[in-house]
Write a protein that holds these residues in place. Structure first.
Motif, mmCIF file in Angstrom:
data_model
loop_
_atom_site.group_PDB
_atom_site.id
_atom_site.type_symbol
_atom_site.label_atom_id
_atom_site.label_comp_id
_atom_site.label_asym_id
_atom_site.label_seq_id
_atom_site.Cartn_x
_atom_site.Cartn_y
_atom_site.Cartn_z
ATOM 1 N N VAL A 731 0.851 -1.200 0.000
ATOM 2 C CA VAL A 731 0.000 0.000 0.000
ATOM 3 C C VAL A 731 0.886 1.249 0.000
ATOM 4 O O VAL A 731 2.029 1.243 0.454
ATOM 5 C CB VAL A 731 -0.936 0.015 1.217
ATOM 6 N N ARG A 732 0.276 2.387 -0.526
ATOM 7 C CA ARG A 732 1.048 3.626 -0.681
ATOM 8 C C ARG A 732 1.040 4.413 0.636
ATOM 9 O O ARG A 732 0.018 4.497 1.331
ATOM 10 C CB ARG A 732 0.469 4.467 -1.809
ATOM 11 N N GLN A 733 2.237 4.933 0.915
ATOM 12 C CA GLN A 733 2.402 5.772 2.102
ATOM 13 C C GLN A 733 1.928 7.199 1.768
ATOM 14 O O GLN A 733 2.711 8.089 1.488
ATOM 15 C CB GLN A 733 3.871 5.790 2.538
ATOM 16 N N GLU A 734 0.597 7.358 1.812
ATOM 17 C CA GLU A 734 0.038 8.638 1.386
ATOM 18 C C GLU A 734 -1.296 8.838 2.084
ATOM 19 O O GLU A 734 -2.015 7.872 2.386
ATOM 20 C CB GLU A 734 -0.148 8.662 -0.135
ATOM 21 N N ARG A 735 -1.672 10.089 2.286
ATOM 22 C CA ARG A 735 -2.981 10.429 2.844
ATOM 23 C C ARG A 735 -3.345 11.822 2.369
ATOM 24 O O ARG A 735 -2.515 12.601 1.879
ATOM 25 C CB ARG A 735 -2.969 10.367 4.376
ATOM 26 N N ASP A 736 -4.607 12.126 2.442
ATOM 27 C CA ASP A 736 -5.109 13.437 2.033
ATOM 28 C C ASP A 736 -4.603 14.479 3.042
ATOM 29 O O ASP A 736 -4.860 14.337 4.245
ATOM 30 C CB ASP A 736 -6.634 13.415 1.991
ATOM 31 N N ASP A 740 -8.201 13.442 7.799
ATOM 32 C CA ASP A 740 -7.918 13.030 9.180
ATOM 33 C C ASP A 740 -7.102 11.737 9.236
ATOM 34 O O ASP A 740 -7.163 10.966 10.179
ATOM 35 C CB ASP A 740 -9.218 12.842 9.962
ATOM 36 N N GLY A 741 -6.335 11.487 8.203
ATOM 37 C CA GLY A 741 -5.554 10.257 8.103
ATOM 38 C C GLY A 741 -6.271 9.222 7.260
ATOM 39 O O GLY A 741 -7.502 9.174 7.205
ATOM 40 N N ARG A 742 -5.477 8.414 6.557
ATOM 41 C CA ARG A 742 -6.072 7.382 5.680
ATOM 42 C C ARG A 742 -6.080 6.033 6.410
ATOM 43 O O ARG A 742 -5.136 5.689 7.132
ATOM 44 C CB ARG A 742 -5.280 7.273 4.392
ATOM 45 N N VAL A 743 -7.152 5.239 6.132
ATOM 46 C CA VAL A 743 -7.246 3.867 6.650
ATOM 47 C C VAL A 743 -7.493 2.919 5.487
ATOM 48 O O VAL A 743 -8.496 3.039 4.779
ATOM 49 C CB VAL A 743 -8.378 3.711 7.691
ATOM 50 N N TYR A 744 -6.516 2.028 5.278
ATOM 51 C CA TYR A 744 -6.727 0.901 4.368
ATOM 52 C C TYR A 744 -7.277 -0.283 5.189
ATOM 53 O O TYR A 744 -6.935 -0.454 6.373
ATOM 54 C CB TYR A 744 -5.416 0.452 3.736
ATOM 55 N N VAL A 745 -8.053 -1.149 4.521
ATOM 56 C CA VAL A 745 -8.483 -2.422 5.146
ATOM 57 C C VAL A 745 -8.152 -3.556 4.178
ATOM 58 O O VAL A 745 -8.654 -3.565 3.041
ATOM 59 C CB VAL A 745 -9.980 -2.435 5.489
ATOM 60 N N LEU A 764 -4.933 -0.886 8.063
ATOM 61 C CA LEU A 764 -3.600 -0.294 7.855
ATOM 62 C C LEU A 764 -3.776 1.233 7.929
ATOM 63 O O LEU A 764 -4.482 1.821 7.108
ATOM 64 C CB LEU A 764 -3.023 -0.709 6.505
ATOM 65 N N LYS A 765 -3.126 1.862 8.883
ATOM 66 C CA LYS A 765 -3.362 3.303 9.122
ATOM 67 C C LYS A 765 -2.178 4.157 8.637
ATOM 68 O O LYS A 765 -1.032 3.863 8.972
ATOM 69 C CB LYS A 765 -3.592 3.552 10.603
ATOM 70 N N VAL A 766 -2.543 5.186 7.858
ATOM 71 C CA VAL A 766 -1.556 6.212 7.470
ATOM 72 C C VAL A 766 -1.937 7.469 8.249
ATOM 73 O O VAL A 766 -2.940 8.133 7.924
ATOM 74 C CB VAL A 766 -1.572 6.464 5.954
ATOM 75 N N PRO A 767 -1.204 7.851 9.271
ATOM 76 C CA PRO A 767 -1.610 9.001 10.102
ATOM 77 C C PRO A 767 -1.434 10.315 9.353
ATOM 78 O O PRO A 767 -0.624 10.432 8.424
ATOM 79 C CB PRO A 767 -0.671 8.896 11.304
ATOM 80 N N HIS A 768 -2.210 11.284 9.773
ATOM 81 C CA HIS A 768 -2.084 12.621 9.162
ATOM 82 C C HIS A 768 -0.738 13.224 9.511
ATOM 83 O O HIS A 768 -0.074 13.836 8.660
ATOM 84 C CB HIS A 768 -3.226 13.526 9.629
ATOM 85 N N ASP A 769 -0.359 13.022 10.749
ATOM 86 C CA ASP A 769 0.912 13.576 11.204
ATOM 87 C C ASP A 769 1.829 12.437 11.625
ATOM 88 O O ASP A 769 1.396 11.465 12.250
ATOM 89 C CB ASP A 769 0.698 14.512 12.400
ATOM 90 N N ASN A 770 3.068 12.576 11.316
ATOM 91 C CA ASN A 770 4.032 11.561 11.702
ATOM 92 C C ASN A 770 4.655 11.913 13.055
ATOM 93 O O ASN A 770 5.851 12.156 13.182
ATOM 94 C CB ASN A 770 5.139 11.441 10.636
ATOM 95 N N ASN A 771 3.787 11.969 14.042
ATOM 96 C CA ASN A 771 4.278 12.317 15.376
ATOM 97 C C ASN A 771 4.375 11.096 16.296
ATOM 98 O O ASN A 771 4.558 11.235 17.503
ATOM 99 C CB ASN A 771 3.368 13.362 16.008
ATOM 100 N N GLY A 772 4.149 9.907 15.713
ATOM 101 C CA GLY A 772 4.317 8.670 16.491
ATOM 102 C C GLY A 772 3.064 8.133 17.112
ATOM 103 O O GLY A 772 3.055 7.025 17.646
ATOM 104 N N ASP A 773 1.939 8.889 17.060
ATOM 105 C CA ASP A 773 0.728 8.357 17.683
ATOM 106 C C ASP A 773 -0.132 7.566 16.725
ATOM 107 O O ASP A 773 -1.091 6.943 17.118
ATOM 108 C CB ASP A 773 -0.083 9.487 18.319
#
Length: 798
Positions: A731-736, A740-745, A764-773
């Motif tokens: 899956v692509r490491q991308e989100r809008d 509010d973050g992308r969720v693949y299933v 599979l979660k791509v967070p909006h921010d890469n802050n570790g949460d």
């Protein structure tokens, strides 16, 4: 999906002939009490105790077998009590009856001929066995004193020669007077090569043989080898009787093995009206067997040497009943003259002073007791008279109407049959008086004057036997038999041991005996019960029979174990059925059984167990079964249609548990936001409860955000279409950036390779921010991430 479970048995068994560990056992007979466990005939252990030796004088079985001539039956009476223990038909339905002359063989069976059988110029003879002891019961084996069957209980059965023809483990036989079992003529009527009976309902009726050229059988006697000689003597048109053929029958099978012609035209012209067989050198018992046979209308007595075939007729007016005294002399009643004569057995001449008056009228039956006195049944005077060995009258006893036959019982008492009063009477020689009367029922008409107890045949017996049955249990293999004793080479004294075995005691009589050597292995001897028959024979003179002697007998046998080695069972679809017998170890090898029979305990609802005729078992369980089940299997051996339970075992059937997510809250965080493809191996998220290796097949990858609108964009689609059907999701490491973050299933099937499979999903979660949460909100899986579409997105395929 239906799941098939295949069962095998994990069992520790105790089955005959299937053994890893063989435990040797032995049983020894040596004391008086040991020998008393069996039937002893013409042997004793008194005064020389704890051993067996021959009698000097006969002690037959405690029964008298009386032909009820007018009724066409034989009635068996206990001579100790007077109880009637059975009544037996003497020929199949619609065949000629009217039995008269009888003889009892060494083993207690009675033979009698049918005077009424003259069809096709053939006569007929029947052999009736004996059962002593046992328990009266119904067809199902339950106790019933009035039942039609005898159950051969080990602690109650004394002796049996009757045959369990239908294999039910019981003897169906008459229980007393008037209880005459049917005998249809399906196959027995012709007699055949051996004459073995198949149709008679009474299983004590053993042989029926028809004899060509010998109608109207009136001579029946047993030789020293326990074979039977039969002679015809039918009436002519004037009512006068004449001799015909004599036949020798095998005493065990009834087969015709020899014959001679006694007719007036081509034979001796005498004999056939009744008689006996004795040894011509009585003191030494070294001579040939001589057949003596009366011939009343020819006024002659036949003397026939069975070894040489030489015969001659001795003039005896009105020759009728025949007896033998302790010195070997032949006594022949002379019916017309009311006299009796004493004949030298070697020369055939009358002893000096004979014939003498019987003291009665119309003498018929003759018997001799151990004190060497002679008894005569006198039909027309209704008396039995007693004479000493010189012919002097000692006593006259009033009896019933028209006495005909006489026999001596085991206790030395005299029995007389009274033709016209339909009864028999017992005379006590100590008092010269009747001490017991037994009514045979109206219409019996007992017209007979031959040996009804076996005392004539067994007088000064050259042999005796001890017969014992031993129960080794159903898991028994008979190994060997040995004995200690002493034979007698000078007088040809022998100890002969024979054995036979069967799974049911009632079946023993249908199995032939095998003669064994001392200490020899009992090869192929199988069955829960073994019968050992030990015969002592001698040619020593009476009074000089110290040998042979049997001091002890030892039976060796093994209790056998069966060994099986079957692995634990786990569910696996596609398991082929298994042959249960493949998992049994046979040691020692050999044909010790007919079949192994398996059965099983009840199973839970929805389960099914089938065991086919080849012992192949299949177990099926319900779809999606997740509970383990125990089933108990039993293995049994079958010998001669008898099943012997040998083993049972509770077997565990482990149900299969499908794969699951190791953590129901598991998800994969897709790091960074660099538009590159990122691999997610799905096997790392799946666990199998049974520890089975798991395979994964991706079915789809969806997303809650659409793919970019430009199909030519190098960063589309968001999931690699080629990963469908594999176990790694790319899956692509991308989100809008505005979302509010992308969720693949990723939806996939996990399989354990044994029929268990689970469809599951992993976020599979791509967070909006890469802050570790790794925060991403699933706003709805509306898009197929493996596809793009122009003009507005890639809606999830339905």
């Amino acid at each position: 999906m239906k799941k098939a479970c295949t069962a095998l048995i994990l069992a520790a068994a105790c089955l005959p002939g299937l053994s890893k560990e063989v435990r040797a056992e032995e049983h020894i007979w040596t004391l008086d009490a040991d020998f008393d466990e069996g039937t002893i005939i013409n042997l004793n252990h008194d005064p020389n105790h704890d051993q067996l030796q021959l009698n000097n004088f006969a002690k037959p079985f405690r029964f008298i077998n009386v032909p009820a001539s007018a009724r066409g039956t034989v009635v068996r009476v206990d001579t100790d009590t007077g109880e009637i223990v059975g009544e037996y038909k003497t020929a199949p339905e619609f065949r000629g009856l009217n039995p008269s002359r009888t003889t009892v063989d060494i083993y207690g069976n009675v033979w009698t001929g049918n005077r009424g059988e003259v069809e096709d110029e053939k006569g007929s003879v029947v052999k009736i066995g004996i059962v002593i002891g046992g328990t009266r019961c119904n067809a199902d084996g339950t106790d019933n004193p009035d039942g039609e069957y005898v159950r051969l209980d080990p602690d109650k059965l004394t002796y049996n020669t009757c045959v369990d023809r239908n294999g039910d483990g019981l003897i169906r036989t008459s229980k007393g007077l008037g209880d005459i079992r049917p005998w249809p003529d399906n196959t027995d009527g012709a007699g055949g090569a051996d004459g073995i009976v198949e149709d008679a309902e009474d299983e004590c009726i053993l042989i029926y043989q028809r004899l060509p050229g010998a109608p109207g059988i009136r001579h029946v006697s047993v030789d020293r080898e326990n074979n039977v000689w039969i002679g015809g003597h039918p009436p002519d048109d004037d009512g006068h009787y004449y001799p015909t053929m004599f036949y020798k029958l095998n005493g065990n099978t009834g087969a015709i093995v020899d014959s001679f012609d006694a007719s007036e035209d081509t034979g001796f012209g005498c004999g056939g009206y009744g008689g006996t067989i004795v040894n011509n050198n009585f003191d030494q018992l070294l001579g040939n067997d001589i057949l003596w046979s009366a011939s009343v209308y020819q006024d002659k007595l036949l003397r026939y040497d069975l070894s040489t075939g030489e015969g001659r007729c001795i003039e005896v007016e009105g020759s009728y009943g025949i007896g033998i005294d302790n010195d070997g002399f032949i006594w022949n009643s002379m019916h017309w003259p009311n006299t009796i004569t004493k004949i030298n057995p070697d020369t055939g001449s009358y002893e000096p002073g004979f014939p003498v008056d019987t003291g009665g009228k119309a003498g018929r039956g003759v018997a001799v007791t151990a004190d060497n006195t002679v008894w005569s049944a006198n039909t027309n005077s209704n008396t039995v008279t007693r004479l000493d060995s010189d012919g002097n009258l000692l006593a006259t006893i009033e009896v019933g109407t028209a006495p005909t036959g006489l026999s001596v019982d085991k206790a030395g008492k005299i029995w007389v049959t009274n033709r016209e009063s339909d009864n028999i009477m017992r005379i006590n020689p100590a008092t010269n008086a009747v001490d017991l009367t037994v009514d045979l029922g109206e219409g019996a008409g007992p017209y007979n004057y031959s040996d009804m107890t076996g005392s004539v045949r067994l007088s000064h017996p050259p042999m005796g036997f001890w017969d014992v049955v031993y129960d080794g249990g159903c898991n028994t293999l008979w190994d060997r038999i040995s004995w200690n004793g002493q034979e007698d080479a000078v007088n040809n004294g022998e100890i002969i041991v024979q054995v036979r075995a069967a799974t049911k005691k009632a079946m023993l009589a249908s199995v032939p005996f095998t003669t064994v050597s001392n200490g020899a292995a009992l090869t192929g001897m199988k069955g829960q019960f073994i019968e050992v028959r030990t015969t002592l024979t001698t040619e020593a003179p009476v009074g000089d029979r110290d040998l042979p002697v049997l001091r002890d007998l030892t039976l060796e046998y093994s209790e056998l174990d069966m060994t099986v080695d079957i692995p634990d069972l786990k569910y696996s679809f596609g398991f082929a059925p298994f042959d249960l017998d493949d998992y049994i170890t046979f040691d020692p090898t050999g044909d010790w059984y007919d079949d192994v029979i398996w059965s099983h305990s009840p199973v839970p609802e929805g389960w099914n167990v089938t065991i086919d005729e080849n012992n192949v078992v299949t177990v099926t369980c319900p779809e999606d079964e997740t509970e383990d089940v125990f089933i108990t299997f039993s293995a049994r051996l079958s010998w001669d249609n008898e099943e012997c339970i040998g083993a049972e075992q509770e077997v565990l059937f482990e149900a299969n548990h499908p794969p699951v997510l190791c953590d129901v809250n598991a998800f994969q965080c897709i790091p960074k936001n660099n538009k590159k493809m990122f691999p997610v191996p799905l096997t790392g998220f799946v666990c199998d409860p049974d520890g089975d290796p798991v395979t994964v097949e991706i079915l789809s990858i969806t997303s809650d955000e659409p793919t970019l609108d430009k199909p030519t964009d190098k960063f589309t689609p968001d999931a690699d279409p080629d990963c469908i059907g594999t176990d790694v999701a790319w899956v692509r490491q991308e989100r809008d950036a505005h979302g509010d973050g992308r969720v693949y299933v990723v939806t996939f099937i996990a399989r354990d390779g044994r029929g268990g499979e689970t469809e599951m999903s992993l976020p599979l979660k791509v967070p909006h921010d890469n802050n570790g949460d790794c925060v991403a909100v699933d706003s709805g899986q509306q898009y197929d991430a493996t596809e793009i579409s122009s003009g507005g997105g890639n809606k999830k395929k339905k």
